[in-house]
Design an enzyme around this catalytic site. Structure first.
Site, PDB file in Angstrom:
ATOM      1  N   LYS A 276     -64.191 -63.084  14.369  1.00 58.19           N
ATOM      2  CA  LYS A 276     -64.557 -61.783  14.096  1.00 58.19           C
ATOM      3  C   LYS A 276     -65.891 -61.622  13.652  1.00 58.19           C
ATOM      4  CE  LYS A 276     -60.122 -61.870  12.038  1.00 58.19           C
ATOM      5  NZ  LYS A 276     -59.267 -61.950  11.011  1.00 58.19           N
TER       6      LYS A 276
ATOM      7  N   GLU B 218     -73.161 -65.012  18.302  1.00 58.18           N
ATOM      8  CA  GLU B 218     -72.494 -65.639  17.333  1.00 58.18           C
ATOM      9  C   GLU B 218     -73.243 -65.165  15.954  1.00 58.18           C
ATOM     10  OE1 GLU B 218     -70.195 -67.123  16.089  1.00 58.18           O
ATOM     11  OE2 GLU B 218     -69.423 -69.079  17.163  1.00 58.18           O
ATOM     12  N   ASP B 219     -72.224 -64.967  15.086  1.00 51.75           N
ATOM     13  CA  ASP B 219     -72.873 -64.530  13.685  1.00 51.75           C
ATOM     14  C   ASP B 219     -73.478 -65.892  13.085  1.00 51.75           C
ATOM     15  OD1 ASP B 219     -70.444 -65.697  13.453  1.00 51.75           O
ATOM     16  OD2 ASP B 219     -70.007 -64.823  11.597  1.00 51.75           O
TER      17      ASP B 219
ATOM     18  N   ASP C  46     -72.432 -73.410  11.908  1.00 53.01           N
ATOM     19  CA  ASP C  46     -72.370 -74.185  10.778  1.00 53.01           C
ATOM     20  C   ASP C  46     -72.861 -75.684  11.384  1.00 53.01           C
ATOM     21  OD1 ASP C  46     -72.118 -75.459   8.475  1.00 53.01           O
ATOM     22  OD2 ASP C  46     -70.594 -74.099   7.931  1.00 53.01           O
TER      23      ASP C  46
ATOM     24  N   LYS D 183     -77.282 -72.940  10.118  1.00 51.30           N
ATOM     25  CA  LYS D 183     -77.336 -73.714   8.692  1.00 51.30           C
ATOM     26  C   LYS D 183     -78.042 -75.051   9.202  1.00 51.30           C
ATOM     27  CE  LYS D 183     -73.746 -72.194   5.801  1.00 51.30           C
ATOM     28  NZ  LYS D 183     -72.751 -72.156   4.941  1.00 51.30           N
TER      29      LYS D 183
ATOM     30  N   PHE E 214     -72.777 -71.175   0.513  1.00 50.98           N
ATOM     31  CA  PHE E 214     -71.704 -70.483   1.165  1.00 50.98           C
ATOM     32  C   PHE E 214     -72.175 -69.033   1.105  1.00 50.98           C
ATOM     33  CE2 PHE E 214     -67.695 -67.975   1.091  1.00 50.98           C
ATOM     34  CZ  PHE E 214     -67.115 -68.750   2.348  1.00 50.98           C
TER      35      PHE E 214
ATOM     36  N   ASP F  44     -67.106 -63.639   6.180  1.00 49.07           N
ATOM     37  CA  ASP F  44     -65.938 -63.381   5.146  1.00 49.07           C
ATOM     38  C   ASP F  44     -65.749 -64.708   3.994  1.00 49.07           C
ATOM     39  OD1 ASP F  44     -64.591 -65.265   7.061  1.00 49.07           O
ATOM     40  OD2 ASP F  44     -62.915 -64.674   6.035  1.00 49.07           O
TER      41      ASP F  44
ATOM     42  N   ARG G 208     -66.986 -58.771   4.804  1.00 47.28           N
ATOM     43  CA  ARG G 208     -67.418 -58.765   6.150  1.00 47.28           C
ATOM     44  C   ARG G 208     -68.187 -57.435   6.417  1.00 47.28           C
ATOM     45  NH1 ARG G 208     -65.143 -62.624   9.679  1.00 47.28           N
ATOM     46  NH2 ARG G 208     -62.742 -63.009   9.383  1.00 47.28           N
TER      47      ARG G 208
HETATM   48  C1  PRP Z   1     -67.236 -68.926  11.966  1.00 43.60           C
HETATM   49  C2  PRP Z   1     -68.296 -68.285  12.972  1.00 43.60           C
HETATM   50  C3  PRP Z   1     -68.294 -69.329  14.060  1.00 43.60           C
HETATM   51  C4  PRP Z   1     -67.932 -70.770  13.528  1.00 43.60           C
HETATM   52  C5  PRP Z   1     -69.189 -71.644  13.113  1.00 43.60           C
HETATM   53  O1  PRP Z   1     -65.940 -68.270  12.586  1.00 43.60           O
HETATM   54  O2  PRP Z   1     -68.030 -66.889  13.425  1.00 43.60           O
HETATM   55  O3  PRP Z   1     -67.701 -68.954  15.243  1.00 43.60           O
HETATM   56  O4  PRP Z   1     -67.320 -70.421  12.356  1.00 43.60           O
HETATM   57  O5  PRP Z   1     -68.700 -72.887  12.391  1.00 43.60           O
HETATM   58  P1  PRP Z   1     -69.202 -73.932  13.386  1.00 43.60           P
HETATM   59  O6  PRP Z   1     -70.496 -74.031  13.669  1.00 43.60           O
HETATM   60  O7  PRP Z   1     -68.811 -74.967  12.149  1.00 43.60           O
HETATM   61  O8  PRP Z   1     -68.069 -74.279  14.289  1.00 43.60           O
HETATM   62  P2  PRP Z   1     -64.605 -68.492  11.694  1.00 43.60           P
HETATM   63  O9  PRP Z   1     -63.725 -69.492  12.109  1.00 43.60           O
HETATM   64  O10 PRP Z   1     -64.946 -68.673  10.266  1.00 43.60           O
HETATM   65  O11 PRP Z   1     -63.892 -67.144  12.164  1.00 43.60           O
HETATM   66  P3  PRP Z   1     -64.275 -65.594  11.697  1.00 43.60           P
HETATM   67  O12 PRP Z   1     -65.424 -65.260  12.757  1.00 43.60           O
HETATM   68  O13 PRP Z   1     -63.042 -64.766  12.201  1.00 43.60           O
HETATM   69  O14 PRP Z   1     -64.598 -65.460  10.476  1.00 43.60           O
END
Ligand code: PRP
Length: 182
Positions: free
Chosen positions: A45, A101-102, A105, A133, A154, A161, A167
């Site tokens: 999301k 992508e937002d 990480d 990151k 964080f 979120d 969000r």
């Molecule tokens: C977050 C974000 C990416 C992912 C990045 O999604 O939107 O899709 O984590 O992390 P990574 O690089 O360590 O794989 P999340 O799983 O938190 O779901 P959300 O967007 O619904 O909050």
């Protein structure tokens, strides 16, 4: 002002800075996609806010699809196992896919998504991420467009979120440790 502001100890990226950077990203994407119509694939999301602002900032017409994936459910992060919760509604063969992508990480979600979408024979696949990151820089994931490189702390807001909240904040901020029992 939001009543959530009190839970934020520092603004990491202001709403104005997000706005300005999205305009810059949009101009680059417009130029790179001359003669092509990008298919924006938003990853729910977190990417919801970025996707809607980016699509509106583009001068070039684009179309939209969304995917929802669960990051490494029932597995450790290092295994990189991702489960599809919601798949694309259409075939992307021959399309110019731009994954939205937002945040990147560990880079594991994106690395899996790139493999998954490339296997569907699109004409091209690129990535635009608002935030990245430090760990993601080490992973071999080609990200064509990055909004901001941020420290390994964080952050919430603008799609990101903590326990599904924050969000809706219009900026990216660092959450007070007291909020998550830190
Ligand atoms: C977050 C974000 C990416 C992912 C990045 O999604 O939107 O899709 O984590 O992390 P990574 O690089 O360590 O794989 P999340 O799983 O938190 O779901 P959300 O967007 O619904 O909050």
């Amino acid at each position: 002002m939001s009543e959530l502001d009190a839970d934020i100890e520092a603004v990491v990226v202001s709403a104005e800075a997000i706005d300005t950077r999205i305009e810059e990203l949009a101009r680059s994407i417009d130029a790179d996609y001359a003669g092509r119509e990008p298919l924006l694939v938003g990853v729910l999301k977190g990417a919801a806010m970025f996707m809607s602002d980016l699509a509106r900032a583009l001068d070039r017409p684009s179309t939209m699809e969304f995917m929802a994936v669960s990051s490494y459910a029932g597995a450790t992060a290092s295994s990189g196992v991702v489960r599809i919760l919601k798949d694309l509604d259409r075939d992307i063969a021959g399309q110019h896919v731009l994954i939205v992508e937002d945040i990147i990480d560990s880079g594991l979600t994106l690395s899996w998504l790139l493999r998954n979408l490339t296997a569907r024979n699109p004409a091209s696949v690129e990535v635009v991420a608002l935030l990245r990151k430090p760990d993601a820089v080490k992973v071999e994931v080609p990200v064509k467009y990055v909004g901001f490189d941020i420290p390994n702390e964080f952050v919430v807001g603008y799609g990101l979120d903590y326990a599904e909240r924050y969000r809706d904040l219009p900026y990216i901020g660092r959450l007070r440790p007291a909020v998550y029992g830190g």
